[in-house]
Structures are given as C-alpha cells and as structure tokens.
Design an enzyme around this catalytic site. Structure first.
Site, short mmCIF file in Angstrom:
data_model
loop_
_atom_site.label_atom_id
_atom_site.label_comp_id
_atom_site.label_asym_id
_atom_site.label_seq_id
_atom_site.Cartn_x
_atom_site.Cartn_y
_atom_site.Cartn_z
N ASP A 12 0.94 -1.32 -0.08
CA ASP A 12 0.05 -0.11 -0.13
C ASP A 12 0.98 1.28 -0.15
OD1 ASP A 12 -2.19 -1.62 0.31
OD2 ASP A 12 -2.32 -1.44 2.36
N1 URA Z 1 -1.25 -6.03 3.59
C1 URA Z 1 -1.75 -4.54 4.00
O1 URA Z 1 -2.72 -4.47 4.48
N2 URA Z 1 -0.89 -3.79 3.34
C2 URA Z 1 0.10 -3.80 2.58
O2 URA Z 1 0.74 -2.94 2.22
C3 URA Z 1 0.57 -5.18 2.51
C4 URA Z 1 0.11 -6.26 3.19
#
Ligand code: URA
Length: 240
Positions: A102
């Site tokens: 993310d």
């Molecule tokens: N899980 C998440 O919620 N975000 C990420 O960036 C990676 C794994």
C-alpha cells in the site's frame, strides 16, 4: 507466444500486469491498438507500449531489493503523477515491482525485469511467505486475539489461511502470511479490533529487509535470486 508474455519478456510489467495494460488499450501491433492479451505474436511485429516501440531486452535479468518509503506507490506506471517505487532505482533495465505494498506501507519490495521470476513470486499458487511488522492500536492485544489471527479469520472476501503471529512488544506484531488478499494484514488486524498504525514488510520468503535504509536500494546477488526462485518452487513445484 501470447502478447502479455511477450510484454513481460520485454520488461514492461509482470505477465498479469501486462494483461491489464493491454486491456487498457495501451499496446499496439503494427500501428493498431490490440486489447486481447492472448493475441499470438512471433516477434516479427512492430509492438509498441504507450506509442514507444519495444526493444526486447537481451541478456541478464536483474533484481533489486528496495526499502519503499511511505507515500510512494508500488507501480511502474501511475496516471496520477505520484512518486513511484521505480523512480528510486537507476538502471538501464526496464524495471517493474513484484507485487504490491500500500502507498502508506513501508518495507521490502522487489523490482525486476525478470517476468518469469515475478510471475512465480506473485502467482497465488506459488505465493511465498511474507512477513510484516505492524504497530497496532487499542492495547493490550490479548492472546485470544492473536490466536484468532493464527487460526484464520473470516474477512468479507473469505477466510484467511493460518498465519504465524507473534507479539514482540506490546502493540508490535510480526505476522507471516502466504496469501496476498488486498490490504490483508490491515484487515486482519482490524478484524480483531486493533487497527494498524504503521506497517512494514520485513521479509519476502528467505530475503530479509535487514538494515537497508528507507529509500535504499540493493541489487540482489545471483545466489539470493536463486533462493527466492527455490522458495517459490518449494511452495508449488513446477509440473513434470
Ligand atoms: N497488507 C496490507 O494490508 N497492506 C500492505 O501494504 C501489505 C499487506
């Protein structure tokens, strides 16, 4: 060869990401936009991506480990002009990220032009374990909550597989999962009533983030790349 595979070999994106780019109408063959990723090509055609002719890369593939900072998107092509993880690496190779983190997450992400390795590391049936260190809210986190995550919990898109979870300090969890549902770690923590404050990926299979500084980049050795490949194949041995 399928058009999507050809794009992956030319270092445009992973095979699956290439399929999306083709469907978006960004690829042409001999001057005509083609939207079918399965279109058969033999390499004699003039194939262009965003109007730029592909020159199939020959020779050695490369893999870089990057410590992604927060606020940087983990795509090679962003239509909103945001800072991209590929901007962090100077290379003659056309690199793209393997999998996603993310935008507000930090930590280990791989960049490569090796379509085959990217496919192995991200394909659901090969999925290598990934470890995340997360800081959560609403302390204390009970042993019962950790157990729920370990055993698998029900999210809106199905049940999560068993996970390794340990609390290294109050409110700091290390979570290892083998799947890649969207925002999975954040949703798992939310489901036990402990929203994530920050999330860092600290390992992909055998490869650890170690002391790579935020924004730092390191080219992987041939031995490290082989260990990643072995880890993926161990999850799902190739047929035959
Ligand atoms: N899980 C998440 O919620 N975000 C990420 O960036 C990676 C794994």
């Amino acid at each position: 060869m399928r058009l999507a595979k050809h794009l992956a070999h030319a270092g445009i994106a992973s095979r699956r990401a290439s399929e999306v780019l083709i469907r978006e109408g960004r690829v042409s063959i001999d001057g005509k936009i083609v939207t079918d990723p399965a279109r058969d090509v033999d390499g004699s055609e003039r194939i262009a991506f965003d109007d730029e002719l592909l020159t199939p890369l020959s020779g050695k593939r490369v893999v870089y480990a990057v410590h992604k900072p927060a606020g940087v998107v983990s795509t090679a092509h962003d239509t909103h002009g945001r800072a991209k993880v590929t901007d962090l690496v100077e290379s003659d190779h056309r690199l793209y990220p393997v999998g996603r983190l993310d935008a507000d997450s930090t930590g280990l992400i791989l960049l490569t032009d090796d379509g085959d390795l990217a496919q192995k590391l991200t394909h659901p049936s090969y999925e290598v374990p990934k470890t995340y260190r997360v800081k959560v809210r609403e302390l204390p986190v009970s042993e019962g909550s950790l157990r729920r995550m370990r055993e698998g919990l029900v999210l809106e898109d199905g049940r999560t597989a068993p996970a390794n979870v340990r609390q290294t300090r109050p409110g700091i969890l290390e979570i290892t999962i083998h799947e890649g549902k969207k925002h999975q770690v954040k949703r798992m923590c939310e489901a036990i009533g402990h929203p994530v404050v920050s999330l860092t990926r600290i390992a992909i299979g055998p490869l650890r983030l170690g002391d790579l500084a935020v924004g730092g980049v390191r080219r992987l050795s041939a031995a490290e790349v082989q260990r990643l490949r072995d880890a993926a194949e161990q999850e799902h041995p190739p047929a035959g």
